[in-house]
Design an enzyme around this catalytic site. Structure first.
Site, PDB file in Angstrom:
ATOM      1  N   HIS A 273       0.833  -1.203   0.000  1.00 33.26           N
ATOM      2  CA  HIS A 273       0.000   0.000   0.000  1.00 33.26           C
ATOM      3  C   HIS A 273       0.869   1.255   0.000  1.00 33.26           C
ATOM      4  CE1 HIS A 273      -3.149  -2.590   2.209  1.00 33.26           C
ATOM      5  NE2 HIS A 273      -3.627  -2.385   0.984  1.00 33.26           N
TER       6      HIS A 273
ATOM      7  N   LYS B  15     -16.617  -7.484   5.922  1.00 33.35           N
ATOM      8  CA  LYS B  15     -15.278  -8.079   5.974  1.00 33.35           C
ATOM      9  C   LYS B  15     -14.816  -8.347   7.405  1.00 33.35           C
ATOM     10  CE  LYS B  15     -13.074  -6.763   1.666  1.00 33.35           C
ATOM     11  NZ  LYS B  15     -11.892  -6.158   1.060  1.00 33.35           N
TER      12      LYS B  15
ATOM     13  N   ARG C 108      -1.790  -6.295  -8.221  1.00 27.20           N
ATOM     14  CA  ARG C 108      -0.734  -7.246  -7.887  1.00 27.20           C
ATOM     15  C   ARG C 108      -0.655  -8.353  -8.911  1.00 27.20           C
ATOM     16  NH1 ARG C 108      -3.256  -7.800  -2.102  1.00 27.20           N
ATOM     17  NH2 ARG C 108      -4.709  -8.738  -3.512  1.00 27.20           N
TER      18      ARG C 108
ATOM     19  N   SER D  91      -3.062  -7.946   2.636  1.00 25.99           N
ATOM     20  CA  SER D  91      -3.404  -7.754   4.050  1.00 25.99           C
ATOM     21  C   SER D  91      -3.957  -9.034   4.667  1.00 25.99           C
ATOM     22  CB  SER D  91      -4.420  -6.622   4.207  1.00 25.99           C
ATOM     23  OG  SER D  91      -3.863  -5.392   3.858  1.00 25.99           O
TER      24      SER D  91
END
Length: 164
Positions: free
Chosen positions: A17, A41, A95, A133
């Site tokens: 990030h 989440k 990514r 994460s």
């Protein structure tokens, strides 16, 4: 003033990030880090903790680059958040190919909702491309060393979170 929005849950903020934030700050005068409030989440860190981590990690970068970098919690549609903060640009980090497929759909939908807001994709540097994460939290939960993936204060916060 060119304003960009970099959205995410940042639970927690990673070196990946930070790489995207550093590079995005060169594209805009003000970079808003949109901290998503996503109750589905079930984040490890609450909203206040995530905002504090972002602000702490971005303070020196903001000073170094001359770009104003601010954290902004949001719970509405991404495109509405972009309008709320006056962003003309949404920054998304990629990514892998799987990220692109999802992001491609999101851009298409956002363009229908507001075609004046552009989306820019930045690829994470190779050394940060595997950082997620979700994986960082899993490694930390199982007692692994995540110091290669997150800033030192975030590593300390993860250790503290899983100690209890």
């Amino acid at each position: 003033m060119r304003i960009g929005l970099y959205p995410g849950t940042f639970d927690p903020i990673t070196l990946g990030h930070m790489d995207i934030i550093r590079r995005a700050s060169a594209l805009v005068d003000r970079l808003v880090i949109g901290v998503a409030i996503n109750r589905d989440k079930g984040p490890l860190f609450d909203l206040e903790e995530r905002v504090e981590m972002i602000e702490a990690e971005c303070a020196a970068l903001s000073e170094q680059t001359g770009t104003e970098i601010v954290a902004h919690p949001f719970e509405n549609l991404l495109i509405d958040c972009a309008q709320d903060v006056g962003a003309s640009l949404i920054v998304r980090g990629l990514r892998a190919v799987a990220d692109f497929e999802y992001e491609y759909q999101m851009v298409g939908m956002n363009r229908v909702l507001n075609d004046e807001i552009e989306t820019v994709f930045l690829m994470a540097e190779a050394r940060h491309q595997a950082i997620a994460s979700k994986l960082v939290k899993e490694i930390a939960r199982l007692g692994g060393d995540v110091s290669h993936f997150v800033p030192a204060p975030v590593n300390a916060a993860l250790i503290e979170k899983f100690r209890g």
